[in-house]
Design a protein around this motif. Structure first.
Motif, PDB file in Angstrom:
ATOM      1  N   LEU A 275      43.575  41.186  38.169  1.00  0.00           N
ATOM      2  CA  LEU A 275      42.919  40.826  39.418  1.00  0.00           C
ATOM      3  C   LEU A 275      43.289  39.405  39.815  1.00  0.00           C
ATOM      4  O   LEU A 275      43.576  38.566  38.951  1.00  0.00           O
ATOM      5  N   PRO A 276      43.266  39.102  41.109  1.00  0.00           N
ATOM      6  CA  PRO A 276      43.443  37.708  41.538  1.00  0.00           C
ATOM      7  C   PRO A 276      42.378  36.824  40.894  1.00  0.00           C
ATOM      8  O   PRO A 276      41.297  37.304  40.536  1.00  0.00           O
ATOM      9  N   ARG A 277      42.666  35.544  40.765  1.00  0.00           N
ATOM     10  CA  ARG A 277      41.778  34.636  40.028  1.00  0.00           C
ATOM     11  C   ARG A 277      40.338  34.681  40.523  1.00  0.00           C
ATOM     12  O   ARG A 277      39.390  34.689  39.744  1.00  0.00           O
ATOM     13  N   VAL A 278      40.168  34.697  41.847  1.00  0.00           N
ATOM     14  CA  VAL A 278      38.803  34.668  42.377  1.00  0.00           C
ATOM     15  C   VAL A 278      38.051  35.938  42.002  1.00  0.00           C
ATOM     16  O   VAL A 278      36.854  35.892  41.674  1.00  0.00           O
ATOM     17  N   ASN A 285      35.780  38.403  34.053  1.00  0.00           N
ATOM     18  CA  ASN A 285      36.872  38.819  33.154  1.00  0.00           C
ATOM     19  C   ASN A 285      36.710  40.241  32.613  1.00  0.00           C
ATOM     20  O   ASN A 285      37.341  40.590  31.608  1.00  0.00           O
ATOM     21  N   ILE A 286      35.904  41.063  33.268  1.00  0.00           N
ATOM     22  CA  ILE A 286      35.685  42.409  32.753  1.00  0.00           C
ATOM     23  C   ILE A 286      36.963  43.253  32.830  1.00  0.00           C
ATOM     24  O   ILE A 286      37.078  44.285  32.177  1.00  0.00           O
ATOM     25  N   ILE A 321      46.103  46.122  41.088  1.00  0.00           N
ATOM     26  CA  ILE A 321      45.206  46.715  42.078  1.00  0.00           C
ATOM     27  C   ILE A 321      45.895  47.885  42.775  1.00  0.00           C
ATOM     28  O   ILE A 321      45.300  48.948  42.977  1.00  0.00           O
ATOM     29  N   ARG A 322      47.155  47.694  43.120  1.00  0.00           N
ATOM     30  CA  ARG A 322      47.889  48.771  43.793  1.00  0.00           C
ATOM     31  C   ARG A 322      47.993  49.998  42.890  1.00  0.00           C
ATOM     32  O   ARG A 322      47.789  51.130  43.343  1.00  0.00           O
ATOM     33  N   GLU A 323      48.299  49.789  41.625  1.00  0.00           N
ATOM     34  CA  GLU A 323      48.400  50.913  40.691  1.00  0.00           C
ATOM     35  C   GLU A 323      47.047  51.584  40.482  1.00  0.00           C
ATOM     36  O   GLU A 323      46.964  52.799  40.294  1.00  0.00           O
ATOM     37  N   SER A 324      45.987  50.795  40.530  1.00  0.00           N
ATOM     38  CA  SER A 324      44.660  51.362  40.291  1.00  0.00           C
ATOM     39  C   SER A 324      44.250  52.335  41.381  1.00  0.00           C
ATOM     40  O   SER A 324      43.478  53.273  41.129  1.00  0.00           O
ATOM     41  N   LEU A 325      44.749  52.142  42.583  1.00  0.00           N
ATOM     42  CA  LEU A 325      44.379  53.038  43.684  1.00  0.00           C
ATOM     43  C   LEU A 325      44.865  54.465  43.416  1.00  0.00           C
ATOM     44  O   LEU A 325      44.218  55.437  43.798  1.00  0.00           O
ATOM     45  N   ALA A 326      45.996  54.575  42.749  1.00  0.00           N
ATOM     46  CA  ALA A 326      46.529  55.907  42.429  1.00  0.00           C
ATOM     47  C   ALA A 326      45.692  56.617  41.379  1.00  0.00           C
ATOM     48  O   ALA A 326      45.761  57.848  41.250  1.00  0.00           O
TER      49      ALA A 326
END
Length: 357
Positions: A275-278, A285-286, A321-326
């Motif tokens: 994930l992006p830092r924010v 950090n989960i 994040i992109r991979e997680s959408l799949a």
């Protein structure tokens, strides 16, 4: 798994030797060095989460008189801090936030009122999730229901339809979070015979009702509709999404009881969600979930230290994040291929005669 950790950890721990195969269980003695909470850091993390949360609540309430839409926007932003509070409550449940377990539990119970979660009930069900994650013979408690291809094929047409409906994005990420946090958590589901868990659920419910009653008394319905509900529901949806991608990815790890090993399942059946830092900060950090499942007593703020000191763990199950959408399309576990499949992939592998739906 090859462990290549050339740098000496800052805490003095000796990393696994370069090019040494390290079994999941063998990581425990290395990760144990990170398990002790740091009191000032825990207090700091709690403060920098609680103070902005209540400040944004107050700001949104004040803004209702000027611009309900701006109040709503602030409430949406505040959902991020509620997610972070849930993550702190989560660490309290693992006795990873304070050395004193009683302090951890009471802080967790207090946060549970804000997250709409009966702490002791959730703590128990979550412990069961950790103890059986990836075990095909012990699915159900604290999990997202996942069928194997064979199990789905064995279902009736109605049974397949119900499973397809359950695994649809609308049910999982829209209806599911609202149902879980607003309705299901009002009762100690799964522990109905225990006085302890009834006390946890009813005590949390009473505290929530008192808080909402005070809000309604002093502010009417608008703070409830424009602040409480959007913040709570968006945080719930984000939490369910995070839980989903932490275990529901293509090369996750499932085994039947006789082949299942808890530490292998923990390390290889949990993702490393980049994930992006924010967002990494807001989710405490989960996303470093593989390390968390391998050693749940590590405070969330020490998880990045583990990856820094043991670079090989940084490469495990990385998921953008992109991979997680799949991953949303993955619905069936294939015991032969040892991966999660989409319905389309299952039909391609097993033909229309044995199609899962």
């Amino acid at each position: 798994m090859n462990s290549t950790a050339p740098n000496t950890p800052s805490n003095g721990a000796t990393p696994p030797a370069d090019s040494t195969v390290v079994a999941a269980r063998d990581w425990l003695r290395h990760l144990a060095k990170y398990r002790e909470p740091i009191l000032w850091r825990s207090l700091f993390e709690l403060a920098v989460t609680l103070v902005p949360f209540f400040a944004l609540w107050a700001l949104a309430w004040w803004m209702i008189s000027f611009s309900p839409w701006l109040a709503l926007a602030i409430a949406i932003v505040n959902a991020g801090f509620l997610v972070r509070l849930f993550a702190i409550q989560h660490d309290c449940g693992h006795a990873a936030f304070f050395t004193n377990r009683s302090v951890s539990d009471w802080v967790g119970r207090a946060i549970g009122v804000l997250t709409l979660t009966p702490y002791d009930v959730w703590k128990r069900s979550h412990a069961m999730h950790h103890s059986a994650s990836g075990n095909l013979d012990h699915r159900g408690m604290g999990d997202i229901m996942t069928l194997t291809v064979a199990e789905c094929n064995a279902r009736s047409t109605w049974g397949k339809f119900k499973y397809r409906l359950y695994r649809s994005p609308f049910v999982l990420f829209a209806i599911g979070p609202a149902y879980t946090f607003l309705l299901q958590y009002r009762l100690p589901i799964g522990f109905m015979k225990s006085r302890k868990y009834w006390t946890s659920a009813m005590g949390t419910n009473i505290a929530i009702l008192v808080a909402l009653g005070l809000i309604a008394y002093f502010g009417g319905w608008k703070p409830l509709v424009l602040i409480f509900l959007p913040t709570s529901l968006l945080a719930a949806t984000a939490g369910v999404w995070l839980f989903y991608v932490q275990h529901q990815f293509e090369d996750t790890h499932w085994d039947v009881g006789e082949n299942w090993e808890m530490h292998d399942a923990a390390l290889h059946g949990s993702s490393h969600y980049e994930l992006p830092r924010v967002l990494q900060w807001m989710t405490a950090n989960i996303g470093l979930h593989h390390v968390h499942h391998l050693y749940s007593r590590i405070p969330f703020y020490r998880l990045p230290d583990v990856l820094r000191d043991h670079p090989s763990l940084d490469q495990n199950q990385r998921l953008s994040i992109r991979e997680s959408l799949a991953c949303v399309k993955l619905r069936l576990w294939d015991e032969k291929e040892r991966k999660l499949l989409t319905y389309k992939q299952a039909r391609a592998l097993y033909g229309t005669t044995n199609a899962p739906v």
